[in-house]
Structures are given as structure tokens and as C-alpha cells.
Design a protein around this motif. Structure first.
Motif, PDB file in Angstrom:
ATOM      1  N   PHE A 114      19.177  73.185 -39.859  1.00  0.00           N
ATOM      2  CA  PHE A 114      20.558  72.015 -39.810  1.00  0.00           C
ATOM      3  C   PHE A 114      20.613  71.609 -41.019  1.00  0.00           C
ATOM      4  N   PRO A 115      21.223  70.286 -41.427  1.00  0.00           N
ATOM      5  CA  PRO A 115      21.893  70.051 -42.065  1.00  0.00           C
ATOM      6  C   PRO A 115      21.643  69.081 -42.370  1.00  0.00           C
ATOM      7  N   LYS A 116      20.036  68.834 -42.429  1.00  0.00           N
ATOM      8  CA  LYS A 116      19.051  68.401 -42.402  1.00  0.00           C
ATOM      9  C   LYS A 116      18.323  68.609 -43.802  1.00  0.00           C
ATOM     10  N   SER A 117      17.311  67.864 -44.238  1.00  0.00           N
ATOM     11  CA  SER A 117      15.759  68.170 -45.219  1.00  0.00           C
ATOM     12  C   SER A 117      15.163  69.387 -44.512  1.00  0.00           C
ATOM     13  N   ILE A 118      14.248  70.270 -45.449  1.00  0.00           N
ATOM     14  CA  ILE A 118      13.726  70.899 -44.836  1.00  0.00           C
ATOM     15  C   ILE A 118      11.939  70.848 -43.727  1.00  0.00           C
ATOM     16  N   TYR A 119      12.202  69.614 -44.162  1.00  0.00           N
ATOM     17  CA  TYR A 119      11.123  68.630 -43.222  1.00  0.00           C
ATOM     18  C   TYR A 119      12.155  68.716 -41.257  1.00  0.00           C
ATOM     19  N   GLU A 120      12.866  68.059 -41.844  1.00  0.00           N
ATOM     20  CA  GLU A 120      13.131  67.332 -40.599  1.00  0.00           C
ATOM     21  C   GLU A 120      14.042  69.047 -40.390  1.00  0.00           C
ATOM     22  N   ASN A 121      14.074  69.216 -40.398  1.00  0.00           N
ATOM     23  CA  ASN A 121      15.044  71.103 -39.295  1.00  0.00           C
ATOM     24  C   ASN A 121      13.412  71.532 -38.858  1.00  0.00           C
ATOM     25  N   ILE A 122      12.335  71.151 -39.004  1.00  0.00           N
ATOM     26  CA  ILE A 122      11.041  71.878 -38.327  1.00  0.00           C
ATOM     27  C   ILE A 122      10.318  70.440 -37.635  1.00  0.00           C
ATOM     28  N   ALA A 123      10.360  69.257 -37.964  1.00  0.00           N
ATOM     29  CA  ALA A 123       9.980  67.630 -37.014  1.00  0.00           C
ATOM     30  C   ALA A 123      11.302  67.430 -36.027  1.00  0.00           C
ATOM     31  N   TYR A 124      12.259  68.207 -36.360  1.00  0.00           N
ATOM     32  CA  TYR A 124      13.157  67.334 -34.981  1.00  0.00           C
ATOM     33  C   TYR A 124      12.899  68.053 -34.035  1.00  0.00           C
ATOM     34  N   ALA A 125      12.462  69.496 -33.123  1.00  0.00           N
ATOM     35  CA  ALA A 125      12.758  69.566 -31.690  1.00  0.00           C
ATOM     36  C   ALA A 125      11.121  68.825 -31.504  1.00  0.00           C
ATOM     37  N   PRO A 126      10.575  69.094 -32.048  1.00  0.00           N
ATOM     38  CA  PRO A 126       8.639  69.157 -31.431  1.00  0.00           C
ATOM     39  C   PRO A 126       9.196  67.276 -31.413  1.00  0.00           C
ATOM     40  N   ARG A 127       9.281  66.182 -32.065  1.00  0.00           N
ATOM     41  CA  ARG A 127       9.572  65.246 -31.923  1.00  0.00           C
ATOM     42  C   ARG A 127      10.516  65.069 -30.995  1.00  0.00           C
ATOM     43  N   LEU A 128      11.521  65.589 -31.005  1.00  0.00           N
ATOM     44  CA  LEU A 128      12.657  65.686 -29.093  1.00  0.00           C
ATOM     45  C   LEU A 128      11.632  65.525 -28.156  1.00  0.00           C
ATOM     46  N   HIS A 129      10.922  66.924 -28.214  1.00  0.00           N
ATOM     47  CA  HIS A 129       9.995  67.277 -26.951  1.00  0.00           C
ATOM     48  C   HIS A 129       9.255  66.434 -26.595  1.00  0.00           C
ATOM     49  N   GLY A 130       8.498  65.770 -27.503  1.00  0.00           N
ATOM     50  CA  GLY A 130       7.084  64.836 -27.383  1.00  0.00           C
ATOM     51  C   GLY A 130       6.040  66.098 -28.167  1.00  0.00           C
ATOM     52  N   ILE A 131       6.142  66.804 -28.032  1.00  0.00           N
ATOM     53  CA  ILE A 131       4.786  67.926 -28.731  1.00  0.00           C
ATOM     54  C   ILE A 131       4.233  67.142 -30.325  1.00  0.00           C
ATOM     55  N   ALA A 132       5.226  66.223 -30.809  1.00  0.00           N
ATOM     56  CA  ALA A 132       4.378  65.440 -32.139  1.00  0.00           C
ATOM     57  C   ALA A 132       5.004  64.479 -32.141  1.00  0.00           C
ATOM     58  N   THR A 133       4.089  63.415 -32.133  1.00  0.00           N
ATOM     59  CA  THR A 133       4.802  62.162 -32.206  1.00  0.00           C
ATOM     60  C   THR A 133       4.585  60.721 -33.340  1.00  0.00           C
ATOM     61  N   SER A 134       2.858  61.087 -34.076  1.00  0.00           N
ATOM     62  CA  SER A 134       3.081  60.665 -35.262  1.00  0.00           C
ATOM     63  C   SER A 134       3.054  61.329 -36.589  1.00  0.00           C
ATOM     64  N   ARG A 135       3.478  59.683 -37.605  1.00  0.00           N
ATOM     65  CA  ARG A 135       3.416  61.526 -38.311  1.00  0.00           C
ATOM     66  C   ARG A 135       2.457  62.187 -38.945  1.00  0.00           C
ATOM     67  N   SER A 136       1.103  62.065 -38.656  1.00  0.00           N
ATOM     68  CA  SER A 136       0.292  62.979 -38.574  1.00  0.00           C
ATOM     69  C   SER A 136       0.691  63.973 -38.463  1.00  0.00           C
ATOM     70  N   GLU A 137       0.501  64.049 -37.355  1.00  0.00           N
ATOM     71  CA  GLU A 137       1.474  65.513 -36.145  1.00  0.00           C
ATOM     72  C   GLU A 137       1.825  66.447 -36.781  1.00  0.00           C
ATOM     73  N   LEU A 138       3.444  65.474 -37.523  1.00  0.00           N
ATOM     74  CA  LEU A 138       4.285  66.202 -37.541  1.00  0.00           C
ATOM     75  C   LEU A 138       4.356  66.285 -39.567  1.00  0.00           C
ATOM     76  N   ASP A 139       3.220  66.061 -39.269  1.00  0.00           N
ATOM     77  CA  ASP A 139       3.231  66.294 -41.382  1.00  0.00           C
ATOM     78  C   ASP A 139       2.397  68.312 -40.962  1.00  0.00           C
ATOM     79  N   ASP A 140       1.107  67.862 -39.872  1.00  0.00           N
ATOM     80  CA  ASP A 140       0.291  69.240 -39.493  1.00  0.00           C
ATOM     81  C   ASP A 140       1.551  70.309 -39.158  1.00  0.00           C
TER      82      ASP A 140
END
Length: 269
Positions: A114-140
Motif C-alpha cells: 500500500f502507499p502507506k508506511s511499513i507499519y500501516e501496511n501491516i496494521a491496516y487489515a487487523p484494525r479493519l477486521h477488529g483483530i487488534a485495536t489498541s496501539r500496543s496490540e497493533l505494535d505487537d
């Protein structure tokens, strides 16, 4: 011969140590009036790598895209037959295609971060699907996905830089990390190393070997040596038909069909 049943030995039976994850029966596909797949019957085994080989235009990628309904996006496509994931037909009208694609991820031939940061490339779908919501969950989750894709040590200090700034091989591993971030059961790979140099290709092959411990992988490849290196099972397609399916060693060393032998010995393709 279009409607002749495929022998059970060609289809691949249920190996007790490798249970069936995806069961494909009598699959036919048309693009408009042109039939691209004819009565494909095959079992994809759980936590194994299955390679799809065959000459260009033989139906490998069309078949692969049937496994997560990517062909739904193509106009005038018609599909008949059954594709069952853990016994459930993915073409049942009640199936949520977005959910399906979180269970059956896809990595394409050309890296497409995606034309996003490396972090957002990974975090986008888990956030969308509600797999990880908090920043610490996403970081992990970002860290664990990048580690599993063998990329963490190379990008840990630049997670906010664009994914598109990575090298081709790194971009492809980022796409693999993005696919596994939602914990799919199956990962489809459409010639994932064909655009990469030999070193990056070797890295991707090592990664596939590690990932099969946790995921069922189906890979389209034009590279017969790659299929022999990474796959436990191989399916040979020709002109929209599944000619032969077997464990990779048997298919390459003792093929049943003359057409298979001609292809793997380089007589055509």
C-alpha cells in the motif's frame, strides 16, 4: 474428454498425516464464452505447500484465484463446481467474501505494498477486521508479522517510512507479512518470486518453507526447480485441465502421464 471424471489418484487422496484443507470438485470456469478451467478435482493438504505448474495460459492463476473468489472481480465470469474450505463451500451465497479473504490471503506476482508506511501496511487489515485495536496490540502484531516474514531486523528502525521505498524482495516480504497479519489459514502466492533476483528468490523460498508449519500454501510457479524445492505436492495443468496431481517427488521422478513427463523434461512449455 471434457466431462470425464478425474481418477482419484490424480485428484490426490486424504493422507492421514496431511488432512485436506481445501477440497475442489468439478470446478469449471468461463470468461465470457471462453472456458478456462475444465472439471478440476484436487485436494489441497493442510500445512503443506502445493505448487501449480504448467505452460503459460494453462489455467494455473485462474484456478488459484478461484480459491479466494478473486475471480468475482472479473466481468462476465461464470463458475461451476465446489470449492470447500474445511468442508464449507466458499461459493455459498451466504459467504462473506471479505471474511473469506481474511482466511485465504493472497500474495501477487508483483509486490504491491500500500502507499502507506511499513507499519500501516501491516496494521491496516487487523484494525479493519477488529483483530487488534489498541496501539500496543497493533505494535505487537506488526512486529510479530514482520519477524515471521523475515523482515523485522531490516526495517525495525524505519517503520514509518513508505513500504514502496523498500527493495523488490523486501516489498514482497512486506506483502507476505501483510497477508499473515490477519492470521489466515491459507496463503495463495501467484509467482511470488518471478520479479525478484536470485538472492531475493532464495529468501522467499526459505520463508515459504518456514511458513508451511503454520499455514497452507498454494503457489503458482513457472520455475520447475522452485516447485521441486518448496512444494510437498504439485499439480500440473495443461489447457485448463488438471493433468496430474501427486506428491512432488513422485510427480517429478515418476509421472503417470506422458504429457507431464514431456513438460517437466522440457519438450514443450
Amino acid at each position: 474428454m471434457a466431462n470425464s471424471p478425474v481418477r482419484e489418484s490424480t485428484r490426490g487422496g486424504n493422507h492421514p498425516e496431511h488432512p485436506v484443507k481445501v477440497d475442489v470438485r468439478n470446478l469449471r470456469l468461463w470468461y465470457g464464452d471462453t472456458q478456462a478451467l475444465f472439471d478440476v478435482n484436487v485436494n489441497v493438504h493442510d500445512r503443506q505447500v502445493t505448487a501449480l505448474i504448467g505452460p503459460s495460459g494453462c489455467g494455473k492463476s485462474s484456478f488459484l484465484r478461484c480459491l479466494n473468489r478473486m475471480n468475482d472481480l472479473v466481468p462476465n465470469v461464470r463458475i461451476e463446481g465446489a470449492v470447500e474450505l474445511d468442508g464449507e463451500d466458499i461459493y455459498d451465497p451466504s459467504v462473506d467474501v471479505v471474511q473469506l479473504r481474511s482466511h485465504v490471503g493472497m500474495v501477487f506476482q508483483k509486490p504491491n505494498p500500500f502507499p502507506k508506511s511499513i507499519y500501516e501496511n501491516i496494521a491496516y487489515a487487523p484494525r479493519l477486521h477488529g483483530i487488534a485495536t489498541s496501539r500496543s496490540e497493533l505494535d505487537d502484531l506488526v512486529e510479530s508479522s514482520l519477524r515471521r516474514a523475515g523482515l523485522w531486523n531490516e526495517v525495525a528502525d524505519r517503520l514509518q517510512t513508505p513500504g514502496t521505498a523498500l527493495s523488490g524482495g523486501q516489498q514482497q516480504r512486506l506483502c507476505i507479512a501483510r497477508a499473515i497479519a490477519v492470521s489466515p489459514e491459507v496463503i495463495l502466492m501467484d509467482e511470488p518470486a518471478s520479479a525478484l533476483d536470485p538472492l531475493a528468490t532464495a529468501t522467499i523460498e526459505e520463508l515459504i518453507d518456514e511458513l508451511k508449519d503454520n499455514f497452507t500454501i498454494v503457489i503458482v510457479t513457472h520455475n520447475l526447480q522452485q516447485a521441486a524445492r518448496v512444494a510437498g505436492y504439485t499439480a500440473f495443468f495443461h489447457m485448463g485441465r488438471l493433468v496430474e496431481f501427486n506428491d512432488t517427488d513422485t510427480l517429478f521422478t515418476n509421472p503417470r502421464e506422458q504429457k507431464t513427463e514431456d513438460y517437466i523434461t522440457g519438450r514443450y512449455g
